[in-house]
Scaffold this motif. Structure first.
Motif, PDB file in Angstrom:
ATOM      1  N   GLY A   1       0.806  -1.215   0.000  1.00 52.93           N
ATOM      2  CA  GLY A   1       0.000   0.000   0.000  1.00 52.93           C
ATOM      3  C   GLY A   1       0.840   1.266   0.000  1.00 52.93           C
ATOM      4  N   LEU A   2       0.216   2.358  -0.427  1.00 55.27           N
ATOM      5  CA  LEU A   2       0.828   3.687  -0.352  1.00 55.27           C
ATOM      6  C   LEU A   2      -0.097   4.587   0.449  1.00 55.27           C
ATOM      7  N   TYR A   3       0.493   5.506   1.215  1.00 54.32           N
ATOM      8  CA  TYR A   3      -0.273   6.289   2.173  1.00 54.32           C
ATOM      9  C   TYR A   3       0.096   7.768   2.098  1.00 54.32           C
ATOM     10  N   THR A   4      -0.835   8.587   2.564  1.00 50.81           N
ATOM     11  CA  THR A   4      -0.589  10.021   2.727  1.00 50.81           C
ATOM     12  C   THR A   4      -0.686  10.359   4.210  1.00 50.81           C
TER      13      THR A   4
ATOM     14  N   LEU B   1      -1.878  24.186   8.008  1.00 51.13           N
ATOM     15  CA  LEU B   1      -1.191  22.985   7.533  1.00 51.13           C
ATOM     16  C   LEU B   1       0.251  22.956   8.043  1.00 51.13           C
ATOM     17  N   HIS B   2       0.637  21.830   8.641  1.00 51.70           N
ATOM     18  CA  HIS B   2       2.004  21.676   9.149  1.00 51.70           C
ATOM     19  C   HIS B   2       2.838  20.680   8.346  1.00 51.70           C
ATOM     20  N   TRP B   3       2.180  19.752   7.646  1.00 55.29           N
ATOM     21  CA  TRP B   3       2.977  18.711   6.991  1.00 55.29           C
ATOM     22  C   TRP B   3       2.085  17.846   6.123  1.00 55.29           C
ATOM     23  N   ILE B   4       2.559  17.512   4.931  1.00 57.31           N
ATOM     24  CA  ILE B   4       1.941  16.463   4.113  1.00 57.31           C
ATOM     25  C   ILE B   4       3.050  15.677   3.417  1.00 57.31           C
ATOM     26  N   VAL B   5       2.966  14.365   3.508  1.00 59.98           N
ATOM     27  CA  VAL B   5       3.847  13.472   2.753  1.00 59.98           C
ATOM     28  C   VAL B   5       2.968  12.441   2.064  1.00 59.98           C
ATOM     29  N   GLY B   6       3.094  12.340   0.747  1.00 59.41           N
ATOM     30  CA  GLY B   6       2.307  11.377  -0.018  1.00 59.41           C
ATOM     31  C   GLY B   6       3.147  10.220  -0.519  1.00 59.41           C
ATOM     32  N   ASN B   7       2.450   9.204  -1.054  1.00 54.63           N
ATOM     33  CA  ASN B   7       3.107   8.010  -1.612  1.00 54.63           C
ATOM     34  C   ASN B   7       4.081   7.380  -0.624  1.00 54.63           C
ATOM     35  N   VAL B   8       3.636   7.269   0.619  1.00 61.51           N
ATOM     36  CA  VAL B   8       4.479   6.691   1.672  1.00 61.51           C
ATOM     37  C   VAL B   8       4.315   5.174   1.660  1.00 61.51           C
ATOM     38  N   PRO B   9       5.391   4.425   1.435  1.00 58.33           N
ATOM     39  CA  PRO B   9       5.290   2.963   1.529  1.00 58.33           C
ATOM     40  C   PRO B   9       5.202   2.537   2.985  1.00 58.33           C
ATOM     41  N   ILE B  10       5.050   1.272   3.212  1.00 59.44           N
ATOM     42  CA  ILE B  10       4.764   0.735   4.543  1.00 59.44           C
ATOM     43  C   ILE B  10       5.665   1.337   5.626  1.00 59.44           C
ATOM     44  N   ASN B  11       5.073   2.210   6.438  1.00 59.72           N
ATOM     45  CA  ASN B  11       5.726   2.803   7.604  1.00 59.72           C
ATOM     46  C   ASN B  11       7.105   3.382   7.309  1.00 59.72           C
ATOM     47  N   ALA B  12       7.289   3.920   6.104  1.00 56.53           N
ATOM     48  CA  ALA B  12       8.597   4.468   5.727  1.00 56.53           C
ATOM     49  C   ALA B  12       8.391   5.870   5.169  1.00 56.53           C
ATOM     50  N   ILE B  13       8.052   6.794   6.062  1.00 53.59           N
ATOM     51  CA  ILE B  13       7.701   8.139   5.617  1.00 53.59           C
ATOM     52  C   ILE B  13       8.880   8.852   4.959  1.00 53.59           C
ATOM     53  N   GLU B  14      10.091   8.449   5.291  1.00 52.66           N
ATOM     54  CA  GLU B  14      11.266   9.074   4.680  1.00 52.66           C
ATOM     55  C   GLU B  14      11.353   8.775   3.183  1.00 52.66           C
ATOM     56  N   ASN B  15      10.603   7.777   2.718  1.00 54.39           N
ATOM     57  CA  ASN B  15      10.616   7.418   1.299  1.00 54.39           C
ATOM     58  C   ASN B  15       9.422   7.984   0.538  1.00 54.39           C
TER      59      ASN B  15
ATOM     60  N   GLN C   1      -3.942   5.487   0.099  1.00 54.74           N
ATOM     61  CA  GLN C   1      -4.175   5.960  -1.259  1.00 54.74           C
ATOM     62  C   GLN C   1      -4.737   4.833  -2.138  1.00 54.74           C
ATOM     63  N   PRO C   2      -5.491   5.185  -3.188  1.00 52.74           N
ATOM     64  CA  PRO C   2      -5.961   4.150  -4.129  1.00 52.74           C
ATOM     65  C   PRO C   2      -4.840   3.577  -4.981  1.00 52.74           C
TER      66      PRO C   2
END
Length: 220
Positions: free
Chosen positions: A80-83, A99-113, A141-142
């Motif tokens: 999955g991918l997450y925002t 707004l303080h932060w948005i990160v998209g297309n986050v793979p499994i628990n790896a927000i740095e990616n 995300q879908p």
């Protein structure tokens, strides 16, 4: 003696948990429902700023959260991918969410990616505006998203952060409801120092009273 040890152990646990809301209810008790989301999250996101953990409404110092969280975890699908969004609904009645932060297309628990859509900005409540709530929301995300219609926000883009709406953002990119969330509170550094002293005194008084009560019961 064993009974007294059990009672003291229970007391310590109660003191450690003081101030946390009951599971499944913290969103309503904190008014994150309806101010940010409209229904409870199915999971609590595990969020840490170094040694400081976010615990569904606990207070952190602004100095604790100047940098983005060192760890964010949630029950995630392997493919999955997450925002991940962090927003403050208490900026002002006119601004509402900041707004303080948005990160998209986050793979499994790896927000740095993930892809940074809005650079991280720590809490910065003005003096004498009370405690602000900082909601951290995780959406599934879908699929992979280009976020082409989103104007990315860098560290200097202050004005673009005002009047953000997490629900509108979710609808724009078909994210649905959050699959995990959490929240902390913060106030200005000047106010936080004074209130922290009061809170510590209250906690010590409550725990001391409970300890005395336990001893009296044991010896009577």
């Amino acid at each position: 003696m064993n009974a007294m040890i059990v009672q003291f152990t229970t007391l310590v646990i109660i003191c450690q948990l003081a101030g946390r809301s009951a599971g499944g209810e913290w969103e309503r008790q904190s008014n994150i429902i309806p101010d940010v989301i409209d229904e409870p999250c199915p999971n609590v996101a595990e969020v840490s700023y170094g040694a400081n953990k976010v615990m569904q409404g606990n207070e952190l110092m602004p100095s604790d959260v100047t940098q983005q969280p060192t760890e964010i975890k949630w029950p995630a699908d392997a493919n999955g991918l997450y925002t991940v969004i962090m927003t403050d609904p208490d900026a002002s009645p006119q601004v509402r969410q900041f707004l303080h932060w948005i990160v998209g297309n986050v793979p499994i628990n790896a927000i740095e990616n993930g892809d940074v859509l809005a650079s991280y900005k720590g809490s910065m409540p003005p003096k004498n505006t009370g405690l602000h709530r900082y909601a951290i929301l995780v959406y599934k995300q879908p699929g992979h998203l280009a976020f082409s219609s989103w104007d990315r926000v860098n560290a200097l883009d202050q004005n673009k952060r005002f009047k953000f709406n997490a629900d509108n953002f979710s609808r724009t990119f078909s994210l649905g409801k959050p699959v995990a969330c959490n929240m902390f509170r913060a106030q200005s550094a000047e106010n936080a120092r004074s209130s922290a002293d009061v809170n510590r005194l209250r906690a010590v008084a409550l725990c001391a009273a409970a300890a005395i009560f336990t001893l009296v019961r044991y010896y009577n």
